[in-house]
Design an enzyme around this catalytic site. Structure first.
Site, mmCIF file in Angstrom:
data_model
loop_
_atom_site.group_PDB
_atom_site.id
_atom_site.type_symbol
_atom_site.label_atom_id
_atom_site.label_comp_id
_atom_site.label_asym_id
_atom_site.label_seq_id
_atom_site.Cartn_x
_atom_site.Cartn_y
_atom_site.Cartn_z
ATOM 1 N N CYS A 1 0.843 -1.193 0.000
ATOM 2 C CA CYS A 1 0.000 0.000 0.000
ATOM 3 C C CYS A 1 0.879 1.244 0.000
ATOM 4 O O CYS A 1 1.987 1.234 0.535
ATOM 5 C CB CYS A 1 -0.910 0.025 1.229
ATOM 6 N N HIS B 1 10.119 -8.268 -6.170
ATOM 7 C CA HIS B 1 8.780 -8.380 -5.578
ATOM 8 C C HIS B 1 8.417 -9.828 -5.260
ATOM 9 O O HIS B 1 7.279 -10.117 -4.902
ATOM 10 C CB HIS B 1 7.743 -7.761 -6.508
#
Length: 816
Positions: free
Chosen positions: A566, A745
């Site tokens: 986020c 990631h």
């Protein structure tokens, strides 16, 4: 999809906390009581395209990461998810939204959910059929110890990332996730009638990519006939469960489609028409104007009951509705409340648009909606107790935007809330006249920039020669992108300092110790150009915004970027300027700890712009030039402080690229210009780096070259070396370039051999003297247990290739 949902859950602390946040700002005052909805309001035609799934205080993020780390069970994760869904539906119901979306919740990504629904699992994940569970789902999303994740890229021109489906001509689809039906049933059991939302079949295929194994010409749209039967199964189950409406999201309709692509929509919805019997189906578009030819296609689609348009970013669509016409009998879903920004709607202006549309389609067929899913805005303004009250009165987050939708629908039906409209008008007026918004000196300085293109005076080839004499770097220099892992201890230090629980001296000592640790680690690993790890930074945009005038900040204004990641975008509310240096102290401290070059790390003006909630009262280019001037001042101060390598990240350059090709040259012109403004005055000996990630850059490579950076590091591995194809096609890149050699990631650790192979592919299309070796992106989200072996393997692979290159050069010299 996934293990069976728990059907009976007692209210928990989380659910009470979620529901307690459902207080709504009314632009100037807060209603600190439940919103009472009379029955006539709910009958008003109001709709929401989608709602944030992360929770008002990132509840989904923490539940996901706890599950991934093995600290909680699948049942625990499902419990949090159910409470979040219940809270979302209840919020929309409480304010009177008639058409409430469901199946917009996702554990990671809604496109990945569609991949699961269709059973389109890439073979490498070893799925043998049946309902797809968490193990396969999260392996596709994140990878695992042995397998890489699926490619991730930007969702249109937003900062949200989706997982790109991998499809081949021989793929066999099967109905393998019943999530859409399960969530509809769940909502119904809780007393909410909802509209299931599906990614439309044509957009799904257009957003996919061919698998690497495809070695012959292959149109993804040729798979349409294979996936339509799955959609028919889903529709049949939804109908059997009692669904009355279904929403198909077809955002690719706003792109520049060719006739073959437009025809695919006609064929798909003609084939689905029979399955629409007994349902009302909405086709939803968003993010831009619908082109004229696509508009003609969509209004002619068979079997659908309504069409949704973004009328915030799609102002020209209004002209099409008025001039081309709109099919009688169909619902027009009017997206007049901005789903992409956090500014309160000008309700008076929105009512004018709605009244004009009412004259075309009639009151009974007009539905008030958001411009797109509210996924792209923050969740609830009521949680911002520390935000300046005047600025707060100008804002609306998702919880407030659904109230705006309901209020507009109510007013359209003749039940106007005068107090709400008056408060809104006062807030709009306050913002226009506020002295804190406008700084005349900044405006004049930014305006003066338009007289030059701000190119550096010396060609990049000459600059690189001069820089190499100064830096004395080996062939294939290694570096990282900027950030190092943000450990729990590091986050605790920043949190305690912010809360005044530790002194400034204690904070500075802790940050210096962290930088020293990161510097020593890089030296021990053999990295050539170092970074300080950014331990003092909470976010690459917020950190700078906090030190610039014209920015405001939230505590809980989080927006999902991907999965559990986020971001908390700053709010640019006024003219931007830099009152004092921002990074000099820590950069100098880091450089003093090593004799190797230490990069000064800055975020570029275009990325700061595109990763913020930007003021909408002046052109974005003007705001970007203001930020560029502030970064230019910082670059000059870093150079004066003896920093020889300065990285100005433009990770979001492509993100702001307009979706329509006719609008792209103008954007690229001012965006690239803004980057050049930041560094055009530095010495030839100062090496300017930039970084980009997780977008398709091939089609803007000429603009990237025009940025005139000395070195660019760019994501490459997660997209399976897609970037390298542009160089195979003959583009000559004259500056230094570091295509990423492993995906950061994913927790997966790349092998030395794997990295070596990637670098060899680079050397096949790029001059060795120009190639840098680096990860795809920053290491902030990874653990040291992953980072150390990954970087160690990266350096080892590089050293092997250096020996090989040296041997090749010696043989060449002997032969000569």
């Amino acid at each position: 999809m996934f293990p069976p949902m728990m059907s009976c859950l007692k209210p928990s602390f989380l659910s009470l906390k979620l529901r307690s946040s459902s207080l709504f700002s009314v632009h100037g005052y807060l209603r600190h009581r439940p919103v009472k909805i009379h029955s006539f309001i709910r009958s008003m035609a109001s709709h929401v395209v989608g709602y944030p799934r992360i929770g008002p205080k990132r509840e989904l993020k923490f539940a996901l990461e706890s599950f991934w780390d093995g600290r909680s069970s699948a049942e625990d994760l499902q419990k949090v998810a159910k409470e979040l869904r219940h809270s979302m539906w209840k919020q929309m119901s409480d304010v009177g939204i008639k058409y409430i979306p469901c199946n917009t919740f996702s554990y990671y990504d809604h496109v990945l959910d569609t991949t699961a629904m269709l059973g389109a699992v890439p073979p490498r994940y070893g799925w043998m059929g049946g309902e797809i569970g968490f193990d396969v789902y999260f392996s596709m999303a994140r990878g695992n110890a042995t397998l890489p994740a699926m490619e991730m890229t930007k969702w249109f021109d937003t900062n949200y990332h989706y997982l790109v489906p991998e499809l081949g001509p021989d793929i066999k689809f099967s109905y393998s996730s019943h999530k859409a039906v399960s969530e509809y049933k769940e909502a119904k059991e809780l007393g909410f009638e909802t509209v299931p939302v599906l990614v439309g079949p044509v957009s799904y295929l257009l957003l996919s990519k061919p698998t690497k194994s495809v070695d012959r010409p292959f149109s993804l749209l040729s798979l349409l006939g294979k996936i339509i039967p799955i959609y028919k199964e889903v529709l049949a189950e939804l109908k059997a469960a009692g669904a009355k409406w279904v929403q198909f999201d077809e955002p690719t309709l706003v792109l520049d489609l060719d006739s073959h692509q437009r025809k695919a929509f006609t064929e798909a919805y003609t084939e689905l028409e029979e399955s629409f019997s007994g349902l009302r189906v909405v086709v939803e578009t968003y993010f831009a104007d619908v082109p004229a030819e696509a508009y003609k296609t969509i209004i002619a689609l068979k079997g659908i009951s309504g069409i949704g348009f973004d009328l915030v970013r799609g102002e020209k669509t209004l002209d099409l509705i008025q001039n081309v016409g709109f099919p009688s009998g169909k619902f027009l879903i009017a997206g007049v409340v901005d789903g992409r920004n956090i500014w309160a709607s000008d309700l008076g202006a929105s009512m004018s648009i709605l009244k004009a549309l009412e004259g075309i389609v009639g009151k009974e067929k007009l539905v008030v909606s958001t411009s797109c899913s509210l996924l792209h805005t923050a969740v609830d303004l009521v949680n911002e107790t520390k935000l300046d009250s005047e600025i707060k009165s100008w804002l609306a987050f998702a919880a407030q935007k659904i109230l705006e939708v309901s209020t507009l629908a109510k007013a359209l039906a003749g039940k106007k809330d005068e107090a709400f409209f008056m408060a809104n008008a006062a807030a709009i007026s306050s913002r226009k006249s506020s002295s804190r918004v406008n700084n005349e000196a900044v405006k004049i300085s930014a305006l003066a920039l338009k007289g030059s293109d701000h190119h550096r005076a010396t060609p990049v080839s000459t600059r690189l020669d001069v820089q190499q004499k100064e830096l004395n770097l080996p062939i294939l220099p290694t570096t990282t992108i900027g950030s190092f892992p943000q450990t729990m201890d590091l986050r605790r230090v920043r949190r305690e300092y912010k809360a005044n629980n530790i002194t400034e001296e204690e904070y500075m000592r802790a940050i210096k110790e962290e930088i020293c640790k990161v510097v020593k680690l890089q030296e021990d690993l053999g990295i050539d150009v170092l970074v300080h790890g950014e331990p003092e930074r909470n976010d690459m945009v917020e950190y700078f915004g906090e030190q610039l005038h014209g920015f405001a900040f939230t505590v809980n204004g989080w927006v999902q970027s991907y999965g559990s990641r986020c971001v908390k975008p700053p709010i640019i509310y006024g003219d931007v300027s830099r009152p004092r240096p921002m990074t000099i102290f820590w950069s100098k401290a880091a450089q003093s700890m090593t004799s190797r070059p230490m990069k000064g790390m800055l975020t570029g003006p275009v990325t700061i712009l595109n990763w913020s909630f930007v003021r909408n009262d002046q052109p974005r280019s003007e705001t970007c030039y203001q930020i560029a001037l502030a970064i230019k001042n910082e670059v000059e101060d870093l150079e004066d402080a003896g920093i020889q390598v300065i990285q100005i990240d433009e990770a979001a350059l492509r993100e702001g690229l307009p979706l329509r090709k006719s609008e792209q040259p103008f954007y690229l012109d001012w965006a690239v210009h803004a980057f050049r403004i930041t560094n055009y005055g530095v010495k030839d000996t100062t090496q300017i780096h930039t970084h980009m990630c997780y977008s398709n850059f091939n089609d803007i490579i000429l603009s990237i070259m025009d940025m005139d950076a000395d070195v660019i590091t760019i994501e490459n591995s997660r997209s399976n070396e897609k970037l390298l194809s542009v160089f195979r096609e003959g583009i000559k890149y004259g500056a230094g370039i570091g295509p990423g050699v492993y995906d950061i990631h994913s927790p997966r650790i790349p092998t030395t051999e794997e990295i070596e192979e990637r670098v060899r592919k680079m050397l096949g299309v790029l001059e060795p003297s120009m190639v840098w070796v680096n990860p795809d992106c920053g290491l902030k989200t990874r653990k040291y247990s992953e980072v150390i072996p990954s970087l160690s393997n990266m350096v080892a692979a590089t050293k092997l290739l250096r020996i090989e290159l040296a041997d090749t050069n010696r043989c060449f010299e002997l032969g000569a």
